[in-house]
Design an enzyme around this catalytic site. Structure first.
Site, PDB file in Angstrom:
ATOM      1  N   TYR A  52       0.833  -1.207   0.000  1.00  0.00           N
ATOM      2  CA  TYR A  52       0.000   0.000   0.000  1.00  0.00           C
ATOM      3  C   TYR A  52       0.871   1.262   0.000  1.00  0.00           C
ATOM      4  CZ  TYR A  52      -3.628  -3.374   1.389  1.00  0.00           C
ATOM      5  OH  TYR A  52      -4.475  -4.450   1.452  1.00  0.00           O
ATOM      6  N   HIS A 110       0.201 -11.910   0.841  1.00  0.00           N
ATOM      7  CA  HIS A 110      -0.867 -11.094   0.237  1.00  0.00           C
ATOM      8  C   HIS A 110      -1.700 -11.885  -0.788  1.00  0.00           C
ATOM      9  CE1 HIS A 110      -1.681  -6.533  -0.300  1.00  0.00           C
ATOM     10  NE2 HIS A 110      -2.782  -7.208  -0.485  1.00  0.00           N
TER      11      HIS A 110
HETATM   12  P1  NAP Z   1     -13.972  -0.791   1.334  1.00  0.00           P
HETATM   13  O1  NAP Z   1     -13.577  -0.796   2.762  1.00  0.00           O
HETATM   14  O2  NAP Z   1     -15.038  -1.705   0.867  1.00  0.00           O
HETATM   15  O3  NAP Z   1     -14.394   0.659   0.858  1.00  0.00           O
HETATM   16  C1  NAP Z   1     -13.662   1.807   1.145  1.00  0.00           C
HETATM   17  C2  NAP Z   1     -14.460   3.004   0.635  1.00  0.00           C
HETATM   18  O4  NAP Z   1     -15.697   3.066   1.353  1.00  0.00           O
HETATM   19  C3  NAP Z   1     -13.768   4.337   0.851  1.00  0.00           C
HETATM   20  O5  NAP Z   1     -14.031   5.124  -0.294  1.00  0.00           O
HETATM   21  C4  NAP Z   1     -14.468   4.919   2.080  1.00  0.00           C
HETATM   22  O6  NAP Z   1     -14.545   6.330   2.052  1.00  0.00           O
HETATM   23  C5  NAP Z   1     -15.857   4.368   1.898  1.00  0.00           C
HETATM   24  N1  NAP Z   1     -16.541   4.228   3.190  1.00  0.00           N
HETATM   25  C6  NAP Z   1     -16.078   3.612   4.295  1.00  0.00           C
HETATM   26  N2  NAP Z   1     -16.985   3.675   5.281  1.00  0.00           N
HETATM   27  C7  NAP Z   1     -18.045   4.358   4.775  1.00  0.00           C
HETATM   28  C8  NAP Z   1     -19.281   4.759   5.316  1.00  0.00           C
HETATM   29  N3  NAP Z   1     -19.629   4.434   6.564  1.00  0.00           N
HETATM   30  N4  NAP Z   1     -20.137   5.467   4.518  1.00  0.00           N
HETATM   31  C9  NAP Z   1     -19.806   5.771   3.233  1.00  0.00           C
HETATM   32  N5  NAP Z   1     -18.637   5.424   2.671  1.00  0.00           N
HETATM   33  C10 NAP Z   1     -17.759   4.716   3.437  1.00  0.00           C
HETATM   34  O7  NAP Z   1     -12.705  -1.070   0.376  1.00  0.00           O
HETATM   35  P2  NAP Z   1     -11.171  -1.397   0.562  1.00  0.00           P
HETATM   36  O8  NAP Z   1     -10.416  -0.251   1.099  1.00  0.00           O
HETATM   37  O9  NAP Z   1     -10.750  -2.014  -0.718  1.00  0.00           O
HETATM   38  O10 NAP Z   1     -11.156  -2.608   1.629  1.00  0.00           O
HETATM   39  C11 NAP Z   1     -10.899  -2.443   2.997  1.00  0.00           C
HETATM   40  C12 NAP Z   1      -9.495  -2.855   3.367  1.00  0.00           C
HETATM   41  O11 NAP Z   1      -9.273  -4.230   3.071  1.00  0.00           O
HETATM   42  C13 NAP Z   1      -8.384  -2.151   2.570  1.00  0.00           C
HETATM   43  O12 NAP Z   1      -8.221  -0.819   2.968  1.00  0.00           O
HETATM   44  C14 NAP Z   1      -7.225  -3.065   2.846  1.00  0.00           C
HETATM   45  O13 NAP Z   1      -6.694  -2.824   4.139  1.00  0.00           O
HETATM   46  C15 NAP Z   1      -7.898  -4.438   2.767  1.00  0.00           C
HETATM   47  N6  NAP Z   1      -7.805  -5.050   1.409  1.00  0.00           N
HETATM   48  C16 NAP Z   1      -7.086  -6.211   1.297  1.00  0.00           C
HETATM   49  C17 NAP Z   1      -6.953  -6.816   0.053  1.00  0.00           C
HETATM   50  C18 NAP Z   1      -6.165  -8.082  -0.072  1.00  0.00           C
HETATM   51  O14 NAP Z   1      -5.846  -8.500  -1.194  1.00  0.00           O
HETATM   52  N7  NAP Z   1      -5.820  -8.719   1.023  1.00  0.00           N
HETATM   53  C19 NAP Z   1      -7.567  -6.248  -1.095  1.00  0.00           C
HETATM   54  C20 NAP Z   1      -8.316  -5.094  -0.920  1.00  0.00           C
HETATM   55  C21 NAP Z   1      -8.439  -4.520   0.341  1.00  0.00           C
HETATM   56  P3  NAP Z   1     -13.564   7.302   2.910  1.00  0.00           P
HETATM   57  O15 NAP Z   1     -12.204   6.698   2.843  1.00  0.00           O
HETATM   58  O16 NAP Z   1     -13.692   8.601   2.201  1.00  0.00           O
HETATM   59  O17 NAP Z   1     -14.081   7.386   4.315  1.00  0.00           O
END
Ligand code: NAP
Length: 282
Positions: A52, A110
């Protein structure tokens, strides 16, 4: 906030944590403040990765948690391209430096890449013996990959499998989730909102059901969605939120309780779908 035993570890971990993918894309001070606010709200499981922001996300997490390390269940991930026996140890050392800590609570591969899983797991076990990690797990592992890891490491060694899981992507429920339950492996749902634009809007199919359940609990559709994903006792989730309002909304999902009838209504509104050819991942 509700806690559950984290897979094969002895640790009780909060069910709603904090993701950090792209946390580095905005203002650094605000990102540090957001993580600390998340901790104040009880979201003490922090998920990051060397990938990241090419280490920047880990640096931001390090700054945010430096004075509060003992509160945190800290997870980072090694890139598959670094996951040789020596490369994994070197990558972990660099992550520890950026995170300003002497240990990770859990260290994940990962996704499965070109390096032998035997070598990655040997490195994980070495890191654990050296006290640099307290447990290890995997990410984006389908059942065949999990079987391979189990064959190498034995029962009770794989702490978690971090996988894509949200209302419109329930593929893990076919085989990965049952396998993890059977073997005491925690399932960590990533992208639980389907990332930036993945959450069903008011006109989308199924939204009305979420809204009705939310209204009955004085909650929000996103809180209901998070709680739905965690209806199985082995599941945790790590939404990423940069805004204080989003953080507060997500944290409160950890205290919501849904009835069997409500869960069934959501199941029907967001159907499971067919068995995929391969495990979906981002
Ligand atoms: P996510 O958590 O599904 O979505 C993040 C988005 O949702 C951001 O734009 C955030 O906005 C918004 N959001 C969060 N809470 C909200 C709420 N209560 N109301 C409205 N919008 C909201 O997507 P993600 O970041 O892909 O997944 C979460 C975490 O999983 C990642 O950050 C990472 O740590 C991990 N991940 C791991 C892998 C893997 O391969 N292992 C892949 C993808 C992700 P704001 O930021 O503007 O608040």
């Amino acid at each position: 906030m509700e806690k559950r035993q984290f897979g094969s570890t002895e640790r009780n971990v909060v069910i709603v944590g904090q993701g950090t993918w792209e946390i580095e894309s905005g203002d650094r001070k605000a990102a540090v403040a957001a993580i600390r606010r998340g901790l104040d709200l009880g979201m003490t499981h922090i998920d990051t990765a060397e990938m990241y922001g090419k280490g920047l996300a880990e640096e931001i997490v390090g700054e945010a948690i430096e004075a509060r390390r003992d509160e945190v269940f800290l997870v980072s991930k090694v890139l598959p391209s670094n996951a040789s026996r020596k490369g994994t140890v070197a990558a972990c050392d660099k992550s520890l430096m950026r995170l300003r800590t002497d240990r990770l609570d859990c260290y994940l591969l990962h996704w499965r890449g070109k390096h032998d899983l035997d070598d990655t797991i040997a490195a994980f076990e070495q890191l654990e013996r050296d006290g640099k990690i307290l447990s290890w797990g995997v990410s984006n592992f389908d059942v065949a990959d999990l079987e391979a890891a189990l064959e190498i490491a034995g029962e009770g060694r794989i702490a978690c499998n971090q996988v894509l899981y949200h209302l419109k992507e329930r593929a893990i429920e076919h085989a990965v989730l049952p396998w993890c339950k059977e073997h005491g492996v925690a399932v960590v749902a990533y992208s639980p909102f389907g990332q930036v634009n993945g959450f069903p809007g008011p006109k989308a199919k199924g939204f009305q059901v979420l809204q009705e359940v939310a209204t009955a609990h004085g909650a929000t559709p996103r809180q209901v969605a998070l709680r739905f994903l965690m209806r199985d006792q082995s599941v945790f989730t790590i939404p990423k939120a940069a805004s204080v309002e989003h953080l507060a909304e997500n944290a409160a999902a950890g205290d919501l309780q849904l009835s069997a009838a409500e869960l069934a209504a959501i199941e029907a509104a967001f159907p499971l779908g067919k068995v995929p050819g391969s495990l979906p991942m981002i």
